[in-house]
Design a protein around this motif. Structure first.
Motif, PDB file in Angstrom:
ATOM      1  N   ILE A  37       0.847  -1.195   0.000  1.00 19.14           N
ATOM      2  CA  ILE A  37       0.000   0.000   0.000  1.00 19.14           C
ATOM      3  C   ILE A  37       0.885   1.248   0.000  1.00 19.14           C
ATOM      4  O   ILE A  37       1.971   1.238   0.569  1.00 19.14           O
ATOM      5  N   ASN A  38       0.433   2.311  -0.662  1.00 23.38           N
ATOM      6  CA  ASN A  38       1.232   3.540  -0.661  1.00 23.38           C
ATOM      7  C   ASN A  38       0.809   4.436   0.510  1.00 23.38           C
ATOM      8  O   ASN A  38      -0.224   4.228   1.137  1.00 23.38           O
ATOM      9  N   ASP A  41      -2.750   6.220   0.340  1.00 21.54           N
ATOM     10  CA  ASP A  41      -3.873   5.321   0.607  1.00 21.54           C
ATOM     11  C   ASP A  41      -3.914   4.917   2.081  1.00 21.54           C
ATOM     12  O   ASP A  41      -4.980   4.859   2.689  1.00 21.54           O
ATOM     13  N   LEU A  42      -2.749   4.661   2.645  1.00 23.97           N
ATOM     14  CA  LEU A  42      -2.685   4.286   4.062  1.00 23.97           C
ATOM     15  C   LEU A  42      -3.229   5.426   4.936  1.00 23.97           C
ATOM     16  O   LEU A  42      -3.979   5.192   5.877  1.00 23.97           O
ATOM     17  N   LYS A  43      -2.887   6.648   4.564  1.00 24.75           N
ATOM     18  CA  LYS A  43      -3.356   7.827   5.294  1.00 24.75           C
ATOM     19  C   LYS A  43      -4.887   7.933   5.233  1.00 24.75           C
ATOM     20  O   LYS A  43      -5.539   8.241   6.225  1.00 24.75           O
ATOM     21  N   THR A  44      -5.450   7.669   4.048  1.00 27.58           N
ATOM     22  CA  THR A  44      -6.901   7.694   3.871  1.00 27.58           C
ATOM     23  C   THR A  44      -7.581   6.682   4.797  1.00 27.58           C
ATOM     24  O   THR A  44      -8.554   7.002   5.472  1.00 27.58           O
ATOM     25  N   PHE A  45      -7.043   5.462   4.811  1.00 26.57           N
ATOM     26  CA  PHE A  45      -7.611   4.423   5.671  1.00 26.57           C
ATOM     27  C   PHE A  45      -7.466   4.794   7.152  1.00 26.57           C
ATOM     28  O   PHE A  45      -8.386   4.594   7.940  1.00 26.57           O
ATOM     29  N   ALA A  46      -6.316   5.334   7.525  1.00 30.19           N
ATOM     30  CA  ALA A  46      -6.074   5.708   8.923  1.00 30.19           C
ATOM     31  C   ALA A  46      -7.049   6.790   9.371  1.00 30.19           C
ATOM     32  O   ALA A  46      -7.553   6.762  10.496  1.00 30.19           O
ATOM     33  N   LYS A  47      -7.333   7.734   8.473  1.00 27.76           N
ATOM     34  CA  LYS A  47      -8.273   8.806   8.783  1.00 27.76           C
ATOM     35  C   LYS A  47      -9.654   8.220   9.088  1.00 27.76           C
ATOM     36  O   LYS A  47     -10.302   8.596  10.052  1.00 27.76           O
ATOM     37  N   GLN A  48     -10.085   7.275   8.248  1.00 27.25           N
ATOM     38  CA  GLN A  48     -11.401   6.656   8.450  1.00 27.25           C
ATOM     39  C   GLN A  48     -11.433   5.733   9.664  1.00 27.25           C
ATOM     40  O   GLN A  48     -12.435   5.645  10.355  1.00 27.25           O
ATOM     41  N   LYS A  79       2.702   3.657  11.260  1.00 28.71           N
ATOM     42  CA  LYS A  79       2.625   4.026   9.851  1.00 28.71           C
ATOM     43  C   LYS A  79       3.865   3.532   9.108  1.00 28.71           C
ATOM     44  O   LYS A  79       3.757   2.878   8.068  1.00 28.71           O
ATOM     45  N   GLN A  80       5.047   3.833   9.644  1.00 28.92           N
ATOM     46  CA  GLN A  80       6.296   3.460   8.975  1.00 28.92           C
ATOM     47  C   GLN A  80       6.459   1.949   8.879  1.00 28.92           C
ATOM     48  O   GLN A  80       6.865   1.428   7.847  1.00 28.92           O
ATOM     49  N   LEU A  81       6.098   1.231   9.934  1.00 28.48           N
ATOM     50  CA  LEU A  81       6.197  -0.236   9.919  1.00 28.48           C
ATOM     51  C   LEU A  81       5.314  -0.834   8.822  1.00 28.48           C
ATOM     52  O   LEU A  81       5.726  -1.743   8.103  1.00 28.48           O
ATOM     53  N   MET A  82       4.104  -0.303   8.678  1.00 28.93           N
ATOM     54  CA  MET A  82       3.187  -0.814   7.643  1.00 28.93           C
ATOM     55  C   MET A  82       3.681  -0.480   6.234  1.00 28.93           C
ATOM     56  O   MET A  82       3.521  -1.282   5.316  1.00 28.93           O
ATOM     57  N   LEU A  83       4.286   0.691   6.069  1.00 28.45           N
ATOM     58  CA  LEU A  83       4.814   1.060   4.758  1.00 28.45           C
ATOM     59  C   LEU A  83       6.052   0.235   4.404  1.00 28.45           C
ATOM     60  O   LEU A  83       6.294  -0.072   3.241  1.00 28.45           O
ATOM     61  N   ASP A  84       6.818  -0.135   5.430  1.00 33.16           N
ATOM     62  CA  ASP A  84       8.043  -0.917   5.214  1.00 33.16           C
ATOM     63  C   ASP A  84       7.770  -2.400   5.019  1.00 33.16           C
ATOM     64  O   ASP A  84       8.500  -3.086   4.323  1.00 33.16           O
ATOM     65  N   GLU A  85       6.717  -2.898   5.660  1.00 36.48           N
ATOM     66  CA  GLU A  85       6.493  -4.344   5.700  1.00 36.48           C
ATOM     67  C   GLU A  85       5.001  -4.668   5.621  1.00 36.48           C
ATOM     68  O   GLU A  85       4.256  -4.400   6.549  1.00 36.48           O
ATOM     69  N   TYR A  86       4.585  -5.258   4.498  1.00 41.83           N
ATOM     70  CA  TYR A  86       3.164  -5.544   4.265  1.00 41.83           C
ATOM     71  C   TYR A  86       2.532  -6.463   5.314  1.00 41.83           C
ATOM     72  O   TYR A  86       1.334  -6.414   5.541  1.00 41.83           O
ATOM     73  N   THR A  87       3.344  -7.289   5.976  1.00 39.99           N
ATOM     74  CA  THR A  87       2.769  -8.242   6.944  1.00 39.99           C
ATOM     75  C   THR A  87       2.121  -7.535   8.137  1.00 39.99           C
ATOM     76  O   THR A  87       1.344  -8.150   8.859  1.00 39.99           O
ATOM     77  N   PHE A  88       2.449  -6.264   8.342  1.00 37.67           N
ATOM     78  CA  PHE A  88       1.866  -5.531   9.475  1.00 37.67           C
ATOM     79  C   PHE A  88       0.485  -4.957   9.174  1.00 37.67           C
ATOM     80  O   PHE A  88      -0.174  -4.415  10.056  1.00 37.67           O
ATOM     81  N   LEU A  89       0.048  -5.060   7.931  1.00 31.56           N
ATOM     82  CA  LEU A  89      -1.286  -4.555   7.581  1.00 31.56           C
ATOM     83  C   LEU A  89      -2.359  -5.563   7.980  1.00 31.56           C
ATOM     84  O   LEU A  89      -2.255  -6.739   7.644  1.00 31.56           O
ATOM     85  N   LYS A  90      -3.383  -5.087   8.672  1.00 36.47           N
ATOM     86  CA  LYS A  90      -4.559  -5.929   8.893  1.00 36.47           C
ATOM     87  C   LYS A  90      -5.157  -6.149   7.526  1.00 36.47           C
ATOM     88  O   LYS A  90      -5.182  -5.243   6.712  1.00 36.47           O
TER      89      LYS A  90
END
Length: 118
Positions: A37-38, A41-48, A79-90
């Motif tokens: 994820i870029n 997009d991650l920011k959009t999801f975090a906002k919601q 935020k940085q962990l999710m951008l660096d490593e996809y496994t941290f995304l729910k």
């Protein structure tokens, strides 16, 4: 607005949910293993979702192996962990008509199903 799903192709739960929701080629599909994820997009999801932590998977194996459980992580860390490593995304992350649905709980999947059937 384009409907989009961020999923993991090797995840049987993601596959099951996609099948259950009837997600087909009309959906923009992004396998986070091949293209994470870029930031926008991650920011959009975090906002919601209300926070980056809400999007973060504490079940990821690396969460324990990296000793993150013992650390006091900030929103910026999540935020940085999710951008660096996809496994941290729910997963999955689903965007339907601008509304975000994150994770695989029955409640989330049901809410996404209702939104799709409107």
């Amino acid at each position: 607005m384009t409907n989009k799903i961020y999923y993991l192709s090797t995840c049987s739960t993601c596959q099951r949910i996609m099948k259950e929701l009837g997600i087909d080629e009309t959906f923009n599909q992004q396998d986070i293993k091949t293209e994470n994820i870029n930031e926008a997009d991650l920011k959009t999801f975090a906002k919601q979702a209300g926070s980056y932590e809400a999007l973060f998977s504490k079940r990821a194996m690396k969460y324990k192996s990296m000793g993150l459980k013992e650390k006091n992580l900030s929103e910026e860390d999540y935020k940085q962990l999710m951008l660096d490593e996809y496994t941290f995304l729910k997963r999955p992350f689903i965007l339907i008509d601008g509304e975000a649905f994150v994770g695989n709980s029955k409640k989330i999947v049901e809410a996404a199903k209702i939104k799709l059937n409107k």
